[in-house]
Design an enzyme around this catalytic site. Structure first.
Site, short mmCIF file in Angstrom:
data_model
loop_
_atom_site.label_atom_id
_atom_site.label_comp_id
_atom_site.label_asym_id
_atom_site.label_seq_id
_atom_site.Cartn_x
_atom_site.Cartn_y
_atom_site.Cartn_z
N LYS A 21 0.84 -1.21 0.00
CA LYS A 21 0.00 0.00 0.00
C LYS A 21 0.87 1.26 0.00
CE LYS A 21 -3.03 0.73 3.53
NZ LYS A 21 -2.94 2.08 4.14
N SER A 160 7.60 9.22 11.71
CA SER A 160 6.46 9.09 10.80
C SER A 160 6.93 9.20 9.37
CB SER A 160 5.41 10.16 11.09
OG SER A 160 4.50 10.23 10.01
N ASP A 312 2.09 -1.04 11.44
CA ASP A 312 0.79 -1.50 10.92
C ASP A 312 0.54 -2.98 11.22
OD1 ASP A 312 0.23 1.02 9.95
OD2 ASP A 312 1.11 0.61 7.99
N ARG A 343 -6.43 1.78 17.93
CA ARG A 343 -6.11 0.35 17.82
C ARG A 343 -5.68 -0.27 19.14
NH1 ARG A 343 -3.32 0.17 11.79
NH2 ARG A 343 -5.34 0.13 10.72
#
Ligand code: S3P
Length: 429
Positions: A21, A160, A312, A343
């Site tokens: 992705k 990030s 992820d 999450r």
């Protein structure tokens, strides 16, 4: 649509995992910024990536399918447009960077309710410091107006890749010095792919951390790219193989960039039987065939600096920890609170519903794993694709079936998940 995973059968065979992705978003965005044509093979055709495709079409870029490939031909961008980034943080944040460095371009960004609740200041503040005009606050919707930007030296903490990439993309429009300092490195697909398009990017190991800087050559030339299978998607069938007795799953052509393989390293340390073969370079990235077979798992201790390489995959790792008899500790999970859902909260609640105790203490997560996990629960996914896939994976090795309340959004990142898992023998209906 609800889905239920019923235990009792091993997962076996070869899983044909779709393209990565992160790399797919970048392929479209860099192609949109390049001179000439870019051909992409293996592009992930998920809702998130299609949102990026639609966004660059709104900019005036031609995006079309050509057999198995995608062809992207950029031209001058429209000066004004509005784009809907759907559920995709990567689309929103990287495209903000791309727009910021283009004087005369003004774009309004919006997204779905989940994306509209996620922080954008981490990107808009450095872009504004470089000279872009930002209208709006920390959340979507907001508008970015490109400008002749100045330079920046940005300290990327917490690590990030989206922030780093936005700054590098903005920096393509200026000759001023642009660098990002990373005490803990984040995924480097933008740096690797920019080089494929002919841009000079240097990475230096300095006392403050890794310093990523743009060189003099900042214009992009269209190129041919091939995207490897996504390790964040492969995580689910491969964790299923690690936890369901008798399992043996192979993924060919998997992206094994070391800044993405944290889950696989930890699984191996937990005792999973992992084989890696046929390692080679493809479009600048390391790719290999990875095979996982079931084995007894031990608990793990993951330190904060290991987390960016599996950010992820924490949900998939948590599922593996549920089946590792004893206490696992994963530190440095603050960022999980601002992903597609909270999450950290989702893991704790979902595991508890399945009979596994887990405690979130600040940024740390403790999971008290057991050989036999009860399951037998219905999981509230909060619309998060990876929460759905994680608990369906758990259900394949639990004592009782596990249901998820929603499943359409799995197409955000992994269209074909259910069919691929069924192809391995999993009972998911
Ligand atoms: C991504 C970076 C990560 C990751 C996200 C994709 C990227 O986010 O969680 O799914 O493609 O750059 P952060 O950069 O916010 O950590």
């Amino acid at each position: 649509m609800k889905l239920t995973a019923t235990p009792g059968v091993p997962v076996k065979g070869e899983a044909d995992i779709p393209g990565d992705k992160s790399c797919s978003h970048r392929a479209l965005i860099l192609a949109a910024m390049a001179e000439g044509q870019t051909r992409v093979r293996g592009l992930l055709e998920s809702d998130d990536v299609l949102a990026t495709g639609k966004a660059i079409q709104a900019f005036g870029v031609s995006v079309e399918r050509d057999g198995d490939d995608w062809l992207i031909r950029a031209g001058p961008w429209r000066s004004h447009c509005a784009i809907d980034c759907g559920n995709s943080g990567t689309a929103a944040r990287l495209l903000m960077g791309a727009v910021a460095g283009r004087p005369g371009t003004r774009v309004m960004f919006s997204g779905d309710p989940s994306l509209s609740a996620r922080p954008m200041g981490r990107v808009t503040l450095p872009l504004a410091r470089m000279g872009a005009t930002v209208q709006g606050g920390d959340r979507l919707p907001l508008t970015i107006q490109g400008a002749d930007l100045g330079g920046i030296e940005h300290r990327n903490v917490p690590a990030s890749a989206q922030v780093k990439s936005a700054i590098l993309l903005a920096g393509l429009g200026t000759a001023a010095p642009v660098s990002v300092v990373e005490p803990v490195p984040s995924r480097d697909h933008s740096e690797i792919m920019l080089a494929q398009f002919g841009v000079e990017v240097a990475v230096a190991d300095e006392p403050d951390g890794w310093v990523v800087s743009l060189g003099r050559q900042r214009s992009l030339n269209g190129c041919d790219l091939r995207i490897a299978a996504d390790p964040s998607s492969a995580a689910f069938p491969l964790v299923a193989a690690a936890i369901a007795p008798g399992s043996d799953v192979l993924v060919r052509g998997l992206l094994v960039n070391p800044l993405r393989t944290g889950l696989y390293e930890v699984l191996e340390a937990m005792g999973a039987d992992i084989g890696v073969s046929n390692e080679h370079i493809q479009s600048g990235e390391i790719v290999a065939d990875v095979r996982v077979r079931h084995g007894a798992l031990r608990p793990c201790h993951v330190r904060a600096e290991q987390v960016p390489a599996m950010i992820d995959e924490i949900l998939a790792l948590a599922v593996a920890c549920a089946f590792a008899d004893g206490e696992s500790l994963i530190e440095g999970l603050g960022e999980l609170r601002v992903k597609e859902s909270d999450r950290l909260g989702a893991i704790v609640a979902g595991l508890a519903a399945c009979g596994v105790s887990a405690v979130a203490d600040g940024d740390s997560l403790r999971i008290f794993g057991r050989e036999n996990v009860r399951g037998g629960a219905s999981i509230a996914t909060q619309g998060d694709h990876r929460v759905a896939m994680a608990f369906l994976t758990l259900g394949l090795a639990a004592e009782q079936p596990v249901e998820v309340d929603e499943a359409e959004m799995i197409a955000t990142s992994f269209p074909g998940f259910t069919e691929i898992m069924r192809g391995l023998g999993a009972d998911i209906r």
